[in-house]
Design a protein around this motif. Structure first.
Motif, PDB file in Angstrom:
ATOM      1  N   PRO A   1       0.385  -0.993  -0.139  1.00 46.50           N
ATOM      2  CA  PRO A   1       0.147  -0.002   0.053  1.00 46.50           C
ATOM      3  C   PRO A   1       0.912   1.229  -0.173  1.00 46.50           C
ATOM      4  CG  PRO A   1      -0.261  -0.920   1.974  1.00 46.50           C
ATOM      5  CD  PRO A   1       0.920  -1.742   1.460  1.00 46.50           C
ATOM      6  N   LEU A   2       0.817   2.352  -1.148  1.00 41.30           N
ATOM      7  CA  LEU A   2       1.095   3.687  -0.316  1.00 41.30           C
ATOM      8  C   LEU A   2       0.566   4.697  -0.981  1.00 41.30           C
ATOM      9  CD1 LEU A   2       3.892   2.779  -2.919  1.00 41.30           C
ATOM     10  CD2 LEU A   2       4.371   3.020  -1.238  1.00 41.30           C
ATOM     11  N   SER A   3       0.434   5.298  -0.460  1.00 42.40           N
ATOM     12  CA  SER A   3      -0.510   6.350  -0.805  1.00 42.40           C
ATOM     13  C   SER A   3      -1.254   6.615  -2.256  1.00 42.40           C
ATOM     14  CB  SER A   3      -0.227   8.175  -0.493  1.00 42.40           C
ATOM     15  OG  SER A   3       1.034   8.468  -1.694  1.00 42.40           O
ATOM     16  N   ASP A   4      -0.269   6.746  -2.880  1.00 40.83           N
ATOM     17  CA  ASP A   4      -0.905   6.678  -4.593  1.00 40.83           C
ATOM     18  C   ASP A   4      -1.497   4.701  -5.679  1.00 40.83           C
ATOM     19  OD1 ASP A   4       1.782   6.196  -5.068  1.00 40.83           O
ATOM     20  OD2 ASP A   4       2.054   7.138  -6.518  1.00 40.83           O
TER      21      ASP A   4
ATOM     22  N   GLY B   1      15.414   2.860   6.110  1.00 38.33           N
ATOM     23  CA  GLY B   1      15.201   4.368   7.144  1.00 38.33           C
ATOM     24  C   GLY B   1      13.784   4.184   7.395  1.00 38.33           C
ATOM     25  N   TRP B   2      14.285   4.554   8.755  1.00 41.42           N
ATOM     26  CA  TRP B   2      12.512   4.183   9.751  1.00 41.42           C
ATOM     27  C   TRP B   2      11.432   5.092   9.640  1.00 41.42           C
ATOM     28  CZ3 TRP B   2      11.321   0.100  12.115  1.00 41.42           C
ATOM     29  CH2 TRP B   2      12.438  -1.147  12.492  1.00 41.42           C
ATOM     30  N   TRP B   3      12.026   6.325   9.027  1.00 40.53           N
ATOM     31  CA  TRP B   3      11.025   7.427   8.504  1.00 40.53           C
ATOM     32  C   TRP B   3      10.231   7.277   7.704  1.00 40.53           C
ATOM     33  CZ3 TRP B   3      10.713   9.184   3.411  1.00 40.53           C
ATOM     34  CH2 TRP B   3      11.935   8.946   2.470  1.00 40.53           C
TER      35      TRP B   3
ATOM     36  N   SER C   1       4.260   7.547  -0.899  1.00 39.75           N
ATOM     37  CA  SER C   1       3.671   7.345  -2.057  1.00 39.75           C
ATOM     38  C   SER C   1       4.897   6.894  -3.543  1.00 39.75           C
ATOM     39  CB  SER C   1       3.658   9.190  -2.619  1.00 39.75           C
ATOM     40  OG  SER C   1       5.105   9.873  -3.100  1.00 39.75           O
ATOM     41  N   SER C   2       4.746   6.377  -3.977  1.00 40.55           N
ATOM     42  CA  SER C   2       6.249   5.801  -5.318  1.00 40.55           C
ATOM     43  C   SER C   2       6.835   6.768  -5.481  1.00 40.55           C
ATOM     44  CB  SER C   2       5.051   5.244  -6.001  1.00 40.55           C
ATOM     45  OG  SER C   2       4.364   6.298  -7.051  1.00 40.55           O
ATOM     46  N   GLN C   3       6.263   8.183  -5.337  1.00 41.25           N
ATOM     47  CA  GLN C   3       7.761   9.370  -5.594  1.00 41.25           C
ATOM     48  C   GLN C   3       8.964   9.283  -4.505  1.00 41.25           C
ATOM     49  OE1 GLN C   3       4.826   9.760  -5.954  1.00 41.25           O
ATOM     50  NE2 GLN C   3       4.828   9.870  -8.638  1.00 41.25           N
TER      51      GLN C   3
ATOM     52  N   ARG D   1       6.386   5.863   7.723  1.00 44.34           N
ATOM     53  CA  ARG D   1       4.948   6.461   6.960  1.00 44.34           C
ATOM     54  C   ARG D   1       4.653   5.974   5.694  1.00 44.34           C
ATOM     55  NH1 ARG D   1       7.095  11.632   2.852  1.00 44.34           N
ATOM     56  NH2 ARG D   1       4.905  12.069   2.891  1.00 44.34           N
ATOM     57  N   ALA D   2       5.454   4.255   5.791  1.00 45.41           N
ATOM     58  CA  ALA D   2       4.255   3.722   5.079  1.00 45.41           C
ATOM     59  C   ALA D   2       3.152   3.045   5.890  1.00 45.41           C
ATOM     60  CB  ALA D   2       5.552   2.464   4.084  1.00 45.41           C
ATOM     61  N   VAL D   3       3.659   3.129   7.004  1.00 48.54           N
ATOM     62  CA  VAL D   3       2.222   2.568   7.953  1.00 48.54           C
ATOM     63  C   VAL D   3       1.000   3.152   8.355  1.00 48.54           C
ATOM     64  CG1 VAL D   3       2.102   1.639  10.589  1.00 48.54           C
ATOM     65  CG2 VAL D   3       4.008   0.644   9.115  1.00 48.54           C
ATOM     66  N   PHE D   4       1.370   4.336   7.638  1.00 48.29           N
ATOM     67  CA  PHE D   4       0.546   5.930   7.915  1.00 48.29           C
ATOM     68  C   PHE D   4      -0.018   5.669   6.437  1.00 48.29           C
ATOM     69  CE2 PHE D   4       2.650   5.909  12.355  1.00 48.29           C
ATOM     70  CZ  PHE D   4       0.811   5.237  13.281  1.00 48.29           C
TER      71      PHE D   4
END
Length: 257
Positions: A157-160, A201-203, A214-216, A207-210
Motif C-alpha cells: 500500500p502506497l498513498s497513490d 530508513g525508519w522514516w 508515495s511511489s515518488q 510513512r508506509a505504515v500510515f
C-alpha cells in the motif's frame, strides 16, 4: 526505434514444482509441451525492441536448453548465489559485446504470460525518462485483478495506490556495477526485517505504515540508497507481474497459455 540487449535470469528453482512438472527448474518446466522460458524469449524477440538476447544460468540449465533445441540466445554460465552477482555476470557479458554504457533489459524466468505489447509498453515508458539509470516495473492492483481475476498477488500500500512488483527492469551497465555492494547487503538481510528497516530508513517505514508513502518517495529513497537515478514505472501490463511462485500460479498458467 532504439533496441536493447536483453537478459533472462534463468535457473531459479522451486522445489514444489518438481512433482507437477518433473523438474524444479522453473525456466525448464513444460507448459503445452514448451519450456516456460521459450514463451518469454518469443515475446522479447517479437517485440522488435531487442538487439541480442542473453540467458544467465548454471551449466546444467544451459545444457538443458540446448537439449530442448532452444537457440537464438547467448549463454552466460554463472553459478553465483546472489541476484546482484548474477546481474553483474550478465552485464560483463553484454559489455564484452557492447562496451559503451548501454541500458540492459532484465527479465525473470517465470513470466510466460509476457506479451509483445508489454515489452514495448514498458520500454516506451522508460524512454519518457531518459535521465534514469534504473527502472523498476510496478503494477496497480486494479490492473492485475481486471486482467487476471484468478491470480493472487501480494500488494504494497502506497498513498497513490496498491502495487505489486514487476519482473522486468531496465538498468545501465554502470548502475549494475555501482550498486553491487548495497544490493548484496539488501540480499543478505532480506529475511531480517529490522535490519532492512535500518537500511531503508525508519522514516520510510513509519510513512508506509500510515499510508503516507508515495511511489515518488520510494524512488527518491532508492536513488539515495543506490547512488543512481531510480524510476518506478507504473505499467498496466499485468503479465509483467504474473510470476510463478506457487502451485496456484502454475495451474493458472496452464489454463491461460
Amino acid at each position: 526505434m532504439k533496441k536493447y540487449e536483453a537478459v533472462i535470469l534463468a535457473g531459479g528453482r522451486a522445489p514444489w514444482l518438481k512433482p507437477l512438472a518433473g523438474t524444479d527448474i522453473r525456466s525448464l518446466a513444460l507448459i503445452k509441451g514448451r519450456p516456460i522460458i521459450s514463451y518469454i524469449m518469443e515475446a522479447l524477440k517479437a517485440s522488435g525492441r531487442i538487439n541480442k538476447l542473453y540467458v544467465v544460468s548454471d551449466e546444467a540449465c544451459l545444457k538443458a536448453l540446448a537439449d530442448f533445441g532452444i537457440t537464438g540466445f547467448v549463454p552466460v554460465p554463472c553459478n553465483k548465489p546472489t541476484l546482484a552477482e548474477v546481474g553483474l555476470a550478465a552485464a560483463n557479458a553484454v559489455e564484452a559485446d557492447e562496451p559503451q554504457n548501454h541500458k540492459i533489459v532484465f527479465v525473470c524466468d517465470d513470466i510466460p504470460l509476457l506479451t509483445v505489447e508489454a515489452v514495448k509498453g514498458f520500454l516506451e515508458q522508460c524512454e519518457a525518462y531518459p535521465e534514469g539509470e534504473m527502472y523498476y516495473s510496478i503494477i496497480r492492483k486494479e490492473s492485475c485483478e481486471a486482467q487476471y481475476p484468478e491470480g493472487k498477488r501480494t500488494y504494497g500500500p502506497l498513498s497513490d495506490g496498491r502495487f505489486t512488483g514487476g519482473n522486468m527492469t531496465l538498468l545501465t551497465q554502470n548502475a549494475i556495477a555501482k550498486t553491487q555492494e548495497i544490493a548484496k547487503l539488501l540480499y543478505k538481510n532480506r529475511k531480517h526485517p529490522f535490519r532492512l528497516c535500518g537500511l531503508l530508513g525508519w522514516w520510510l517505514v513509519v510513512r508506509a505504515v500510515f499510508r503516507c508513502l508515495s511511489s515518488q518517495d520510494v524512488e527518491r529513497r532508492c536513488s539515495e540508497l543506490m547512488g543512481v537515478s531510480c524510476k518506478a514505472v507504473i505499467t498496466d501490463h499485468a503479465c509483467i507481474g504474473m510470476d510463478m511462485d506457487k502451485k496456484a500460479d502454475w495451474a493458472l498458467m496452464q489454463k491461460l497459455l
